[in-house]
Write a protein that holds these residues in place. Sequence first.
Motif, PDB file in Angstrom:
ATOM      1  N   PRO A 173      56.604 -22.045 -31.193  1.00  0.00           N
ATOM      2  CA  PRO A 173      55.524 -21.568 -32.070  1.00  0.00           C
ATOM      3  C   PRO A 173      55.535 -20.071 -32.316  1.00  0.00           C
ATOM      4  N   GLU A 174      56.159 -19.291 -31.433  1.00  0.00           N
ATOM      5  CA  GLU A 174      56.228 -17.843 -31.654  1.00  0.00           C
ATOM      6  C   GLU A 174      56.958 -17.519 -32.962  1.00  0.00           C
ATOM      7  N   ALA A 175      57.979 -18.301 -33.288  1.00  0.00           N
ATOM      8  CA  ALA A 175      58.697 -18.085 -34.549  1.00  0.00           C
ATOM      9  C   ALA A 175      57.780 -18.350 -35.730  1.00  0.00           C
ATOM     10  N   LEU A 176      56.949 -19.381 -35.624  1.00  0.00           N
ATOM     11  CA  LEU A 176      55.998 -19.685 -36.700  1.00  0.00           C
ATOM     12  C   LEU A 176      54.965 -18.581 -36.836  1.00  0.00           C
ATOM     13  N   PHE A 177      54.428 -18.127 -35.718  1.00  0.00           N
ATOM     14  CA  PHE A 177      53.421 -17.066 -35.776  1.00  0.00           C
ATOM     15  C   PHE A 177      54.000 -15.795 -36.390  1.00  0.00           C
ATOM     16  N   GLU A 178      55.246 -15.477 -36.033  1.00  0.00           N
ATOM     17  CA  GLU A 178      55.889 -14.309 -36.625  1.00  0.00           C
ATOM     18  C   GLU A 178      56.143 -14.519 -38.111  1.00  0.00           C
ATOM     19  N   ALA A 179      56.538 -15.741 -38.495  1.00  0.00           N
ATOM     20  CA  ALA A 179      56.763 -16.050 -39.916  1.00  0.00           C
ATOM     21  C   ALA A 179      55.486 -15.843 -40.721  1.00  0.00           C
ATOM     22  N   ILE A 180      54.366 -16.250 -40.177  1.00  0.00           N
ATOM     23  CA  ILE A 180      53.083 -16.077 -40.866  1.00  0.00           C
ATOM     24  C   ILE A 180      52.756 -14.592 -40.997  1.00  0.00           C
ATOM     25  N   GLU A 181      52.959 -13.849 -39.915  1.00  0.00           N
ATOM     26  CA  GLU A 181      52.694 -12.403 -39.944  1.00  0.00           C
ATOM     27  C   GLU A 181      53.573 -11.693 -40.976  1.00  0.00           C
ATOM     28  N   VAL A 182      54.848 -12.056 -41.003  1.00  0.00           N
ATOM     29  CA  VAL A 182      55.786 -11.452 -41.947  1.00  0.00           C
ATOM     30  C   VAL A 182      55.421 -11.844 -43.380  1.00  0.00           C
ATOM     31  N   GLY A 183      55.007 -13.090 -43.563  1.00  0.00           N
ATOM     32  CA  GLY A 183      54.579 -13.536 -44.888  1.00  0.00           C
ATOM     33  C   GLY A 183      53.376 -12.756 -45.388  1.00  0.00           C
ATOM     34  N   ARG A 184      52.455 -12.498 -44.496  1.00  0.00           N
ATOM     35  CA  ARG A 184      51.287 -11.690 -44.868  1.00  0.00           C
ATOM     36  C   ARG A 184      51.703 -10.275 -45.251  1.00  0.00           C
TER      37      ARG A 184
END
Length: 98
Positions: free
Chosen positions: A43-54
């Motif tokens: 899930p850390e990869a997903l959380f980072e993906a969301i942060e980067v998307g923002r």
Amino acid sequence: MDETIEVERAAVAAIPVGHPDRAVHLTRLGNALQARFKHNGNPEALFEAIEVGRAAVATTPDDHPDRAARDGVPPSGVAAIIAKVQVVDQMQIIDRRD
């Protein structure tokens, strides 16, 4: 996949804030991180993906033609992935009660 993530991280680090290409590389990095999550379930990869998307949305001017694609529409599959993470989190909560 790991190489793509590292290349895009390096590109984002090298491109100054405010440069028009920064959002493109942030988007690519977010997509690669999302693919990593789909591959390994971390899930850390997903959380980072969301942060980067923002960050990609934040660096895209309001009148830019790609703004709509980055703003308000989750990347492909993110909604389903978030639901999966929520189920896993709920299962972990249940496991902790035992």
